[in-house]
Scaffold this active site. Structure first.
Site, PDB file in Angstrom:
ATOM      1  N   ASP A 154       0.803  -1.223   0.000  1.00  0.00           N
ATOM      2  CA  ASP A 154       0.000   0.000   0.000  1.00  0.00           C
ATOM      3  C   ASP A 154       0.840   1.279   0.000  1.00  0.00           C
ATOM      4  OD1 ASP A 154      -2.261  -1.630   0.098  1.00  0.00           O
ATOM      5  OD2 ASP A 154      -2.205  -1.700   2.288  1.00  0.00           O
ATOM      6  N   GLN A 187       2.155  -6.053  -3.059  1.00  0.00           N
ATOM      7  CA  GLN A 187       2.688  -6.160  -1.686  1.00  0.00           C
ATOM      8  C   GLN A 187       3.987  -5.360  -1.524  1.00  0.00           C
ATOM      9  OE1 GLN A 187       1.530  -9.583  -3.079  1.00  0.00           O
ATOM     10  NE2 GLN A 187      -0.408  -8.717  -2.437  1.00  0.00           N
ATOM     11  N   LYS A 239       1.824   1.976  -5.118  1.00  0.00           N
ATOM     12  CA  LYS A 239       2.438   1.409  -6.326  1.00  0.00           C
ATOM     13  C   LYS A 239       1.544   1.624  -7.539  1.00  0.00           C
ATOM     14  CE  LYS A 239       2.533  -2.587  -4.269  1.00  0.00           C
ATOM     15  NZ  LYS A 239       2.156  -2.241  -2.902  1.00  0.00           N
ATOM     16  N   GLY A 253      -4.357  -4.704  -3.563  1.00  0.00           N
ATOM     17  CA  GLY A 253      -5.437  -3.763  -3.815  1.00  0.00           C
ATOM     18  C   GLY A 253      -4.852  -2.451  -4.266  1.00  0.00           C
ATOM     19  N   HIS A 254      -5.140  -2.072  -5.497  1.00  0.00           N
ATOM     20  CA  HIS A 254      -4.626  -0.820  -6.020  1.00  0.00           C
ATOM     21  C   HIS A 254      -5.792   0.107  -6.287  1.00  0.00           C
ATOM     22  CE1 HIS A 254      -0.906  -2.805  -6.457  1.00  0.00           C
ATOM     23  NE2 HIS A 254      -1.168  -3.420  -7.584  1.00  0.00           N
TER      24      HIS A 254
HETATM   25  P1  GDP Z   1      -0.747   0.058  -3.633  1.00  0.00           P
HETATM   26  O1  GDP Z   1      -1.347  -1.172  -3.056  1.00  0.00           O
HETATM   27  O2  GDP Z   1       0.704   0.198  -3.322  1.00  0.00           O
HETATM   28  O3  GDP Z   1      -1.013   0.215  -5.086  1.00  0.00           O
HETATM   29  O4  GDP Z   1      -1.429   1.263  -2.890  1.00  0.00           O
HETATM   30  P2  GDP Z   1      -2.992   1.428  -2.528  1.00  0.00           P
HETATM   31  O5  GDP Z   1      -3.698   1.860  -3.758  1.00  0.00           O
HETATM   32  O6  GDP Z   1      -3.496   0.235  -1.798  1.00  0.00           O
HETATM   33  O7  GDP Z   1      -2.902   2.564  -1.448  1.00  0.00           O
HETATM   34  C1  GDP Z   1      -2.450   3.816  -1.753  1.00  0.00           C
HETATM   35  C2  GDP Z   1      -3.569   4.827  -1.542  1.00  0.00           C
HETATM   36  O8  GDP Z   1      -3.004   6.093  -1.404  1.00  0.00           O
HETATM   37  C3  GDP Z   1      -4.537   4.963  -2.711  1.00  0.00           C
HETATM   38  O9  GDP Z   1      -5.796   5.280  -2.209  1.00  0.00           O
HETATM   39  C4  GDP Z   1      -3.953   6.108  -3.531  1.00  0.00           C
HETATM   40  O10 GDP Z   1      -4.923   6.815  -4.269  1.00  0.00           O
HETATM   41  C5  GDP Z   1      -3.400   6.960  -2.446  1.00  0.00           C
HETATM   42  N1  GDP Z   1      -2.211   7.705  -2.798  1.00  0.00           N
HETATM   43  C6  GDP Z   1      -1.182   7.324  -3.599  1.00  0.00           C
HETATM   44  N2  GDP Z   1      -0.220   8.291  -3.613  1.00  0.00           N
HETATM   45  C7  GDP Z   1      -0.665   9.293  -2.805  1.00  0.00           C
HETATM   46  C8  GDP Z   1      -0.114  10.552  -2.385  1.00  0.00           C
HETATM   47  O11 GDP Z   1       0.988  10.957  -2.758  1.00  0.00           O
HETATM   48  N3  GDP Z   1      -0.885  11.289  -1.526  1.00  0.00           N
HETATM   49  C9  GDP Z   1      -2.107  10.873  -1.091  1.00  0.00           C
HETATM   50  N4  GDP Z   1      -2.775  11.648  -0.252  1.00  0.00           N
HETATM   51  N5  GDP Z   1      -2.622   9.695  -1.455  1.00  0.00           N
HETATM   52  C10 GDP Z   1      -1.922   8.920  -2.287  1.00  0.00           C
HETATM   53  P1  IMO Z   2      -0.850  -4.317  -2.041  1.00  0.00           P
HETATM   54  O1  IMO Z   2      -0.479  -4.906  -3.370  1.00  0.00           O
HETATM   55  C1  IMO Z   2      -0.651  -4.585   2.287  1.00  0.00           C
HETATM   56  C2  IMO Z   2      -0.576  -8.617   4.063  1.00  0.00           C
HETATM   57  C3  IMO Z   2      -1.777  -9.116   4.847  1.00  0.00           C
HETATM   58  C4  IMO Z   2      -1.087 -10.024   5.830  1.00  0.00           C
HETATM   59  C5  IMO Z   2       0.015 -10.667   5.002  1.00  0.00           C
HETATM   60  C6  IMO Z   2      -0.348 -12.024   4.421  1.00  0.00           C
HETATM   61  O2  IMO Z   2      -2.156  -3.646  -2.021  1.00  0.00           O
HETATM   62  O3  IMO Z   2       0.264  -3.489  -1.513  1.00  0.00           O
HETATM   63  P2  IMO Z   2      -1.928 -12.805   2.453  1.00  0.00           P
HETATM   64  O4  IMO Z   2      -3.402 -12.633   2.264  1.00  0.00           O
HETATM   65  O5  IMO Z   2      -1.102 -12.247   1.356  1.00  0.00           O
HETATM   66  O6  IMO Z   2      -1.560 -14.225   2.776  1.00  0.00           O
HETATM   67  O7  IMO Z   2      -1.609 -11.952   3.781  1.00  0.00           O
HETATM   68  O8  IMO Z   2       0.273  -9.745   3.944  1.00  0.00           O
HETATM   69  N1  IMO Z   2      -0.877  -8.151   2.685  1.00  0.00           N
HETATM   70  C7  IMO Z   2      -0.843  -6.870   2.296  1.00  0.00           C
HETATM   71  N2  IMO Z   2      -0.643  -5.735   3.001  1.00  0.00           N
HETATM   72  N3  IMO Z   2      -0.827  -4.512   0.964  1.00  0.00           N
HETATM   73  C8  IMO Z   2      -1.007  -5.638   0.244  1.00  0.00           C
HETATM   74  O9  IMO Z   2      -1.052  -5.623  -1.111  1.00  0.00           O
HETATM   75  C9  IMO Z   2      -1.066  -6.879   0.903  1.00  0.00           C
HETATM   76  N4  IMO Z   2      -1.240  -8.159   0.504  1.00  0.00           N
HETATM   77  C10 IMO Z   2      -1.111  -8.918   1.608  1.00  0.00           C
HETATM   78  O10 IMO Z   2      -2.439  -8.064   5.472  1.00  0.00           O
HETATM   79  O11 IMO Z   2      -0.474  -9.274   6.845  1.00  0.00           O
HETATM   80 MG    MG Z   3      -2.861  -1.795  -1.793  1.00  0.00          MG
END
Ligand code: GDP
Ligand code: IMO
Ligand code: MG
Length: 458
Positions: A12, A232, A15, A39-40
């Site tokens: 999170d 991840q 990416k 989850g993106h």
């Molecule tokens: P990922 O799993 O690494 O792709 O990241 P996620 O999408 O799960 O979580 C990142 C969250 O932060 C998303 O809701 C993005 O829209 C948001 N986000 C990404 N970059 C920024 C930033 O520079 N500032 C803010 N406020 N939000 C951001």
């Molecule tokens: P993105 O791609 C954050 C964490 C889970 C748990 C551990 C193992 O959005 O960055 P799993 O279901 O993979 O066996 O869980 O890894 N986890 C993540 N945490 N972002 C993710 O993906 C994750 N995918 C798994 O919360 O601690």
């Molecule tokens: Mg994510």
């Protein structure tokens, strides 16, 4: 050439947004590991898309590939594709024949094992998507691969071997009755055969399966730009993360080679960009030396970590950053940036550049802290120790930075790096210096335009 995107922390890090940012120059985006645990969130033309399997670039008309290192739940995949189609998009998604299939019993077993572990405070806090059990079967050489769904004889043979074993695990190891499960069909060979053979037919009808390595190599030979999208992050990597509080794959750059079939030379010959969140978040269990607060997402076995301290600050950052899981909706634990963690991630993946996200979220704080080094047993450490027990005993040596004010972030992104508040620049430059790696991009908001772009990797 290739550009590989790697999470440098605990997932999170944003990416998806960076994949999207550089997506214009990309022809193909390939995932190399993980499954629908990822989850993106991607914003496209004012619309928000939450994706867990479809590579982010596919919403922008690029070819999306799920590499052999991925585990694919066809139910989730087709749900996502159908939803995107309902919203007027037509994603072009290809799946490696070598990728493993998440079957319904993998989710069942994920849930059961977490439940059993929780009795002794050992649960990982998985996403419950069946990720671990599917990789277990892959390593145990009893998995079902995407290519197997295309051949009814092979599919039936595989299911007839593996399903009775899983029934025995549920009944004899865990003492549960399969008929009492929410979905007893999860362990029924005929029901599984029927549903998954249908998925196979759809894969075939829509010409979705590929030999990923050959497909991607051909694209590169033709001069196409390929982005390798990690899910991840490094600290939940099965080898380089804080085992056992990890996912079951390799999000680090080495995984980009094994998980696509491109050679390490090809991956290493391109750029490898580490995605850094300007603070830390974690969903699930495990230690976190720079954790703020500690009430949300208590860590089994590590209850002493950050208990109650700075709870308000943690809540503030969580709300400002919208730090709730994309997949599970769980509130994310929050901590200060951790430099020993980042030094470790930079070494493991060999980042050629980094992207620092979420600087806007910290705006308005008087003081921003980072864990600069650790102290473990009286010794100062610049990087993470290899065992999770040692990591849990590390005390962060904190450095403090003056905070920066709120700004019109869109304007800052438009004007570029010089428009960033001075104190925020000092923070960015500290990270660059410590990691000896330039920041290619700086995220100052969730929107596509809210990023300062300093380098185009393609
Ligand atoms: P990922 O799993 O690494 O792709 O990241 P996620 O999408 O799960 O979580 C990142 C969250 O932060 C998303 O809701 C993005 O829209 C948001 N986000 C990404 N970059 C920024 C930033 O520079 N500032 C803010 N406020 N939000 C951001
Ligand atoms: P993105 O791609 C954050 C964490 C889970 C748990 C551990 C193992 O959005 O960055 P799993 O279901 O993979 O066996 O869980 O890894 N986890 C993540 N945490 N972002 C993710 O993906 C994750 N995918 C798994 O919360 O601690
Ligand atoms: Mg994510």
């Amino acid at each position: 050439m290739t550009v590989t995107i790697v999470g440098s922390q605990l997932g999170d890090e944003g990416k998806g947004g960076i994949v999207d940012l550089y997506g214009d120059d990309v022809d193909v985006v390939a995932r190399y590991q993980g499954g629908d645990n990822a989850g993106h969130t991607v914003v496209h033309e004012g619309e928000e898309y939450k994706l867990s399997l479809v590579p982010s670039g596919a919403i922008r008309g690029k070819v999306g590939v799920l590499g052999n290192g991925c585990v694919v739940n066809p139910r989730t995949l087709f749900d996502e594709i159908d939803t995107l189609q309902d919203r007027g998009l037509d994603p072009d998604v290809r799946i490696a024949e070598r990728a493993h299939v998440i079957l319904p019993f993998h989710r069942v077993l994920d849930g059961i094992e977490e439940e059993v572990k929780s009795e002794s405070d050992q649960e990982v806090g998985t996403t419950g998507r069946g990720i671990g059990p599917t990789y277990e079967d892959k390593a145990g050489r009893r998995g079902v691969r995407v290519g197997d769904l295309l051949d009814p004889d092979v599919l039936r043979e595989r299911l007839e071997y593996v399903v009775p074993q899983k029934r025995a695990v549920v009944e004899d190891v865990y003492g549960l009755d399969v008929d009492d499960l929410e979905d007893p069909d999860a362990l029924d060979v005929d029901a599984l055969f029927e549903e998954f053979r249908d998925f196979g037919r759809r894969f075939e009808a829509e010409d979705m399966t590929v030999n990923a390595g050959a497909f991607l190599s051909a694209a590169i030979d033709e001069g196409q730009n390929v982005m390798l999208e990690g899910a991840q992050g490094t600290i939940i990597d099965i080898d380089h993360g804080n085992y056992p509080y990890v996912t079951s794959s390799n999000p680090t750059a080495g995984g980009a080679a094994t998980g696509t079939g491109l050679s390490p030379g090809v991956v290493g010959g391109g750029e490898i960009i580490g995605i850094v969140k300007a603070y830390l978040t974690r969903v699930g269990s495990g230690p976190l030396p720079t954790e703020l607060g500690g009430v949300v997402g208590d860590t089994p076995g590590y209850d002493e970590q950050g208990e109650g301290e700075n709870e308000e600050l943690a809540n503030y950052i969580r709300e400002e950053g919208g730090e709730y899981g994309t997949v599970t909706g769980r509130p994310r634990r929050v901590g200060w940036l951790d430099l020993p963690m980042l030094r470790h991630s930079t070494r493991v993946s060999g980042f050629t550049g980094i992207a620092i996200n979420h600087l806007d979220v910290l705006a308005g704080l008087d003081e921003v802290k980072v864990g600069h080094t650790y102290t473990l047993d009286g010794e100062e450490l610049a990087s993470m120790p290899a065992t999770t027990e040692q990591w849990a005993r590390c005390e962060a040596n904190v450095r403090s930075f003056d905070g920066w004010p709120e700004a019109d972030w869109q304007a800052v992104a438009d004007e570029g790096y010089d428009a960033l508040p001075e104190n925020a620049k000092a923070y960015v430059e500290y990270i660059e210096d410590e990691l000896d790696t330039p920041a290619y991009a700086i995220g100052v908001g969730p929107g596509r335009g809210e990023t300062i772009v300093r380098e185009q990797p393609f």
